[in-house]
Scaffold this motif. Structure first.
Motif, PDB file in Angstrom:
ATOM      1  N   LYS A  56       0.737  -1.166   0.038  1.00 46.38           N
ATOM      2  CA  LYS A  56      -0.013  -0.190  -0.100  1.00 46.38           C
ATOM      3  C   LYS A  56       0.938   1.458  -0.047  1.00 46.38           C
ATOM      4  O   LYS A  56       1.859   1.111   0.658  1.00 46.38           O
ATOM      5  N   VAL A  57       0.301   2.262  -0.695  1.00 52.56           N
ATOM      6  CA  VAL A  57       1.068   3.534  -0.669  1.00 52.56           C
ATOM      7  C   VAL A  57       0.473   4.780  -0.090  1.00 52.56           C
ATOM      8  O   VAL A  57      -0.673   4.780  -0.285  1.00 52.56           O
ATOM      9  N   PRO A  58       0.783   5.485   0.837  1.00 52.39           N
ATOM     10  CA  PRO A  58       0.170   6.511   1.526  1.00 52.39           C
ATOM     11  C   PRO A  58      -0.025   7.761   0.489  1.00 52.39           C
ATOM     12  O   PRO A  58       0.941   8.029  -0.381  1.00 52.39           O
ATOM     13  N   ILE A  59      -1.120   8.050   0.469  1.00 53.09           N
ATOM     14  CA  ILE A  59      -1.622   9.250  -0.316  1.00 53.09           C
ATOM     15  C   ILE A  59      -2.211  10.248   0.739  1.00 53.09           C
ATOM     16  O   ILE A  59      -2.769  10.167   1.640  1.00 53.09           O
ATOM     17  N   HIS A  60      -1.648  11.477   0.305  1.00 56.61           N
ATOM     18  CA  HIS A  60      -1.895  12.666   1.094  1.00 56.61           C
ATOM     19  C   HIS A  60      -2.470  13.824   0.171  1.00 56.61           C
ATOM     20  O   HIS A  60      -1.691  14.116  -0.636  1.00 56.61           O
ATOM     21  N   ILE A  61      -3.692  14.017   0.491  1.00 58.55           N
ATOM     22  CA  ILE A  61      -4.523  15.072  -0.282  1.00 58.55           C
ATOM     23  C   ILE A  61      -4.230  16.324   0.777  1.00 58.55           C
ATOM     24  O   ILE A  61      -4.980  16.502   1.560  1.00 58.55           O
ATOM     25  N   VAL A  62      -3.479  17.444   0.043  1.00 62.40           N
ATOM     26  CA  VAL A  62      -3.249  18.489   0.900  1.00 62.40           C
ATOM     27  C   VAL A  62      -3.657  19.902   0.245  1.00 62.40           C
ATOM     28  O   VAL A  62      -4.013  19.959  -0.905  1.00 62.40           O
ATOM     29  N   TYR A  63      -3.324  20.809   1.063  1.00 56.90           N
ATOM     30  CA  TYR A  63      -3.813  22.250   0.446  1.00 56.90           C
ATOM     31  C   TYR A  63      -2.818  23.218   0.905  1.00 56.90           C
ATOM     32  O   TYR A  63      -3.006  24.001   2.048  1.00 56.90           O
ATOM     33  N   PHE A  64      -1.721  23.409   0.037  1.00 59.87           N
ATOM     34  CA  PHE A  64      -0.196  24.337   0.527  1.00 59.87           C
ATOM     35  C   PHE A  64      -0.320  25.262  -0.592  1.00 59.87           C
ATOM     36  O   PHE A  64      -0.467  25.152  -1.804  1.00 59.87           O
ATOM     37  N   THR A  65      -0.705  26.541  -0.045  1.00 59.20           N
ATOM     38  CA  THR A  65      -0.610  27.707  -1.153  1.00 59.20           C
ATOM     39  C   THR A  65       0.850  28.402  -0.902  1.00 59.20           C
ATOM     40  O   THR A  65       1.254  29.196  -1.948  1.00 59.20           O
ATOM     41  N   ALA A  66       1.655  27.898   0.034  1.00 65.05           N
ATOM     42  CA  ALA A  66       3.041  28.025   0.043  1.00 65.05           C
ATOM     43  C   ALA A  66       3.754  26.944   0.319  1.00 65.05           C
ATOM     44  O   ALA A  66       3.504  26.344   1.293  1.00 65.05           O
ATOM     45  N   TYR A  67       4.760  26.651  -0.503  1.00 67.43           N
ATOM     46  CA  TYR A  67       5.488  25.214  -0.249  1.00 67.43           C
ATOM     47  C   TYR A  67       7.003  25.418  -1.060  1.00 67.43           C
ATOM     48  O   TYR A  67       7.118  26.000  -2.228  1.00 67.43           O
ATOM     49  N   PRO A  68       7.843  24.718  -0.369  1.00 68.04           N
ATOM     50  CA  PRO A  68       9.133  24.878  -0.878  1.00 68.04           C
ATOM     51  C   PRO A  68       9.381  24.331  -2.321  1.00 68.04           C
ATOM     52  O   PRO A  68       8.846  23.043  -2.174  1.00 68.04           O
ATOM     53  N   GLU A  69      10.010  24.770  -3.147  1.00 71.33           N
ATOM     54  CA  GLU A  69      10.177  24.201  -4.561  1.00 71.33           C
ATOM     55  C   GLU A  69      11.787  24.210  -4.661  1.00 71.33           C
ATOM     56  O   GLU A  69      12.277  24.073  -3.824  1.00 71.33           O
ATOM     57  N   GLY A  70      12.089  24.186  -5.710  1.00 69.01           N
ATOM     58  CA  GLY A  70      13.639  23.767  -6.289  1.00 69.01           C
ATOM     59  C   GLY A  70      14.487  25.067  -5.899  1.00 69.01           C
ATOM     60  O   GLY A  70      13.809  26.282  -5.739  1.00 69.01           O
ATOM     61  N   LYS A  71      15.646  25.004  -5.481  1.00 69.83           N
ATOM     62  CA  LYS A  71      16.751  25.903  -5.350  1.00 69.83           C
ATOM     63  C   LYS A  71      16.150  26.863  -4.297  1.00 69.83           C
ATOM     64  O   LYS A  71      16.571  27.879  -3.953  1.00 69.83           O
ATOM     65  N   GLY A  72      15.661  26.324  -3.137  1.00 70.86           N
ATOM     66  CA  GLY A  72      15.330  26.662  -1.930  1.00 70.86           C
ATOM     67  C   GLY A  72      14.209  27.901  -2.104  1.00 70.86           C
ATOM     68  O   GLY A  72      13.996  28.539  -1.108  1.00 70.86           O
ATOM     69  N   ARG A  73      13.682  28.087  -3.143  1.00 74.54           N
ATOM     70  CA  ARG A  73      12.499  29.136  -3.173  1.00 74.54           C
ATOM     71  C   ARG A  73      11.338  28.463  -2.902  1.00 74.54           C
ATOM     72  O   ARG A  73      10.928  27.417  -2.965  1.00 74.54           O
ATOM     73  N   ILE A  74      10.309  29.532  -2.354  1.00 74.86           N
ATOM     74  CA  ILE A  74       8.811  29.025  -2.015  1.00 74.86           C
ATOM     75  C   ILE A  74       7.905  29.169  -3.233  1.00 74.86           C
ATOM     76  O   ILE A  74       8.171  30.410  -3.881  1.00 74.86           O
ATOM     77  N   GLY A  75       7.428  28.418  -3.563  1.00 78.37           N
ATOM     78  CA  GLY A  75       6.234  28.579  -4.561  1.00 78.37           C
ATOM     79  C   GLY A  75       4.922  29.008  -4.019  1.00 78.37           C
ATOM     80  O   GLY A  75       4.681  28.434  -2.880  1.00 78.37           O
ATOM     81  N   TYR A  76       4.264  29.757  -4.601  1.00 78.59           N
ATOM     82  CA  TYR A  76       2.889  30.277  -3.884  1.00 78.59           C
ATOM     83  C   TYR A  76       1.862  29.892  -4.990  1.00 78.59           C
ATOM     84  O   TYR A  76       2.037  29.961  -6.132  1.00 78.59           O
ATOM     85  N   ARG A  77       0.740  29.563  -4.457  1.00 77.81           N
ATOM     86  CA  ARG A  77      -0.511  29.329  -5.204  1.00 77.81           C
ATOM     87  C   ARG A  77      -1.633  30.011  -4.789  1.00 77.81           C
ATOM     88  O   ARG A  77      -1.758  30.554  -3.639  1.00 77.81           O
ATOM     89  N   ARG A  78      -2.538  30.258  -5.600  1.00 77.68           N
ATOM     90  CA  ARG A  78      -3.883  30.920  -5.187  1.00 77.68           C
ATOM     91  C   ARG A  78      -4.683  30.092  -4.481  1.00 77.68           C
ATOM     92  O   ARG A  78      -4.991  28.857  -4.533  1.00 77.68           O
ATOM     93  N   ASP A  79      -5.598  30.857  -3.265  1.00 77.00           N
ATOM     94  CA  ASP A  79      -6.241  30.239  -2.317  1.00 77.00           C
ATOM     95  C   ASP A  79      -7.640  29.866  -2.987  1.00 77.00           C
ATOM     96  O   ASP A  79      -8.472  30.568  -2.862  1.00 77.00           O
ATOM     97  N   VAL A  80      -7.594  28.736  -3.670  1.00 77.55           N
ATOM     98  CA  VAL A  80      -8.882  28.473  -4.774  1.00 77.55           C
ATOM     99  C   VAL A  80     -10.046  28.304  -3.943  1.00 77.55           C
ATOM    100  O   VAL A  80     -11.344  28.575  -4.469  1.00 77.55           O
TER     101      VAL A  80
END
Length: 546
Positions: free
Chosen positions: A499-523
């Motif tokens: 079995k594989v854990p699945i996580h359904i999450v809601y992050f509008t701010a989350y670390p991406e590549g090269k240490g930068r934080i990526g931001y998303r709209r609060d849908v």
């Protein structure tokens, strides 16, 4: 303590986290008054015991713990100085963690410790220190908020630490280590905290400069509006310092980098959505990061091995192996109305179904399909009407007009086929919310950058590739076997051996590549509600200096 947090503590940017703790350990030991010092660790006085019992009268669990140990102190005894100092130093870090300073009343605790005159006073401060410790431990390790109380579609189960285990750990362990062990165990939390510090530094100076006025800017544009865009991109770190007065290729590339980091179509044109995100203030981003830190405190998960990560506002599903994304696809999520929003939770994926039939959810049957069938019994000809035993009924045998939404006794099912709403494959992690991942015949929706169109389930743009990636470790010939099963046309379950854990999450701010934080709209507006709740609890974002 996560490795990233440990290494981070030695970096200059992390001094604000470490310095108050170390300073308090070296200089901040709080000495009790001579009257308090008379209290014995082994045999507490009657005034101490009585005042402690009275102060804990509303907390039966903790009161019973103290009673079972004959009211021996945990914080205020002659040998408790290191334990007390470690706690007070930890509480100084509340702002760094985005937790409410007033909740732990550090200043009040220090005043009370300095004002102790009687052993009854000591008993009362003992109770206050215990309450502060348990509040701090719970908030830091599993979050300040109960998410389902803020938004009913956040159904994540929060693992709360047992207060008695926390008290025993502090009683028996090294206090500094016990307090460190409360930190969220992922490197993600440390990266979010670092982003918070950096944003606070920006907010405390000039921010990112004046906002960009107007709507759209495109390559070749010049003038004051372009200069505001250029300067803001430079301040944000997306564009190297330049005196260019025209929207050239370098600016276009910077805009594309910004768009990718914010989940926008990377076309290099600063349209309305891009300008709106560029004009977000450091203060706005701090709030997003603080909410993300709270969410990360809820995520008591093991990130080693394999997991499936569905970030709803990013409209993506990923397979992650030992922290590395090994597969990624676009997704369609639930609509924005409350009844259709995809909930947040974690579960275990255990199988897929090739050539699935679709058992129509009751809410869709009575809310959407029954009115159509009452007007025209031959509507929805691609759907089967079934009884409680799953037997297919003829349309002519059912008088749809005789039933209401409450009394309608039948189910509906769409058999496997090219037009099936679930497409050719679905991925199951049985749950009471009836949420799963699946294919779809409506491929055109994946071309949109904002993809909230489903009834709640998660549609995958590349379901076959997802199946291949998911099952390849247990079936090296998965592509050939999968294609063969598809061609057969028969509904076929295929079990995951592990079995594989699945996580359904809601992050509008989350670390991406090269240490930068990526931001998303609060849908879904969830972050806005969470921030309001955090703010009401006393959490503050750093004020902008003028």
């Amino acid at each position: 303590m996560p490795a990233a947090v440990s290494s981070f503590a030695h970096r200059a940017s992390f001094r604000r986290l470490a310095a108050p703790f170390l300073l308090a350990l070296l200089l901040g030991q709080v000495a009790l008054s001579p009257a308090a010092a008379r209290e014995s660790d082994s045999q507490p006085s009657l005034p101490f015991s009585q005042s402690l019992a009275a102060a804990l009268s509303q907390d039966e669990l903790v009161a019973a713990w103290y009673q079972a140990r004959d009211y021996r102190p945990l914080w205020t005894g002659a040998s408790d100085t290191a334990r007390r100092s470690a706690l007070l130093a930890a509480l100084e870090l509340a702002p760094d963690h985005g937790l409410p300073v007033a909740r732990y009343d550090l200043a009040g605790l220090r005043r009370a410790l300095g004002a102790v005159r009687t052993e009854g006073d000591v008993g009362r401060i003992e109770a206050r220190l215990t309450r502060a410790y348990l509040d701090w431990a719970g908030d830091l390790s599993s979050g300040l908020l109960t998410p389902s109380e803020i938004d009913s579609t956040i159904v994540r189960e929060i693992s709360r630490k047992d207060p008695l285990l926390l008290l025993r750990a502090m009683e028996q362990g090294d206090p500094e280590q016990v307090l460190r062990d409360l930190l969220p165990r992922s490197d993600i939390y440390a990266q979010l905290m670092r982003a918070k510090f950096e944003l606070e530094e920006i907010a405390a100076t000039q921010g990112w400069g004046p906002a960009v006025p107007g709507d759209t800017l495109k390559p070749g544009d010049q003038g004051e509006r372009f200069l505001a865009l250029r300067n803001r991109l430079i301040a944000m770190g997306y564009l190297a310092p330049t005196a260019t007065a025209v929207y050239d290729r370098a600016v276009q590339s910077a805009v594309m980098s910004f768009q990718r980091a914010h989940g926008l179509p990377a076309d290099g044109v600063a349209g309305g959505d891009t300008i709106a995100e560029i004009n977000k203030s450091p203060q706005d981003r701090i709030r997003s990061v603080l909410v993300a830190m709270e969410r990360e405190r809820w995520m008591d998960i093991d990130r080693s091995g394999r997991m499936i990560w569905v970030n709803l506002p990013d409209f993506t599903t990923e397979i992650v192996d030992d922290g590395r994304v090994t597969f990624r696809t676009r997704t369609v999520i639930g609509r924005e109305d409350m009844e259709r929003r995809t909930p947040e939770f974690s579960d275990m994926m255990n199988h897929m179904v090739v050539n699935p039939s679709w058992g129509v959810p009751r809410s869709i049957i009575v809310g959407e399909y029954l009115p159509l069938l009452q007007r025209n019994p031959n509507a929805l000809s691609h759907m089967q009407v079934v009884d409680r035993n799953g037997r297919v009924l003829s349309r002519g045998s059912v008088n749809f007009s005789a039933y209401t939404a409450r009394s309608f006794p039948f189910g509906m099912r769409q058999p496997p086929g090219d037009s099936n709403a679930l497409g050719k494959v679905k991925f199951m992690f049985p749950n009471k919310y009836n949420i799963y991942l699946h294919d779809t015949p409506s491929k055109n929706l994946f071309a949109h950058d904002k993809r909230a169109y489903s009834h709640g389930c998660i549609r995958l743009a590349d379901p076959f590739d997802f199946a291949h990636a998911l099952f390849r470790t247990q079936a090296p010939e998965i592509e050939r076997e999968f294609n063969s099963t598809l061609k057969g046309g028969k509904e076929t379950p295929v079990k995951l051996e592990v079995k594989v854990p699945i996580h359904i999450v809601y992050f509008t701010a989350y670390p991406e590549g090269k240490g930068r934080i990526g931001y998303r709209r609060d849908v879904y507006g969830r972050d806005a509600r969470l921030w309001s709740a955090l703010e009401a609890a006393g959490v503050v974002a750093a004020p902008v200096s003028h």
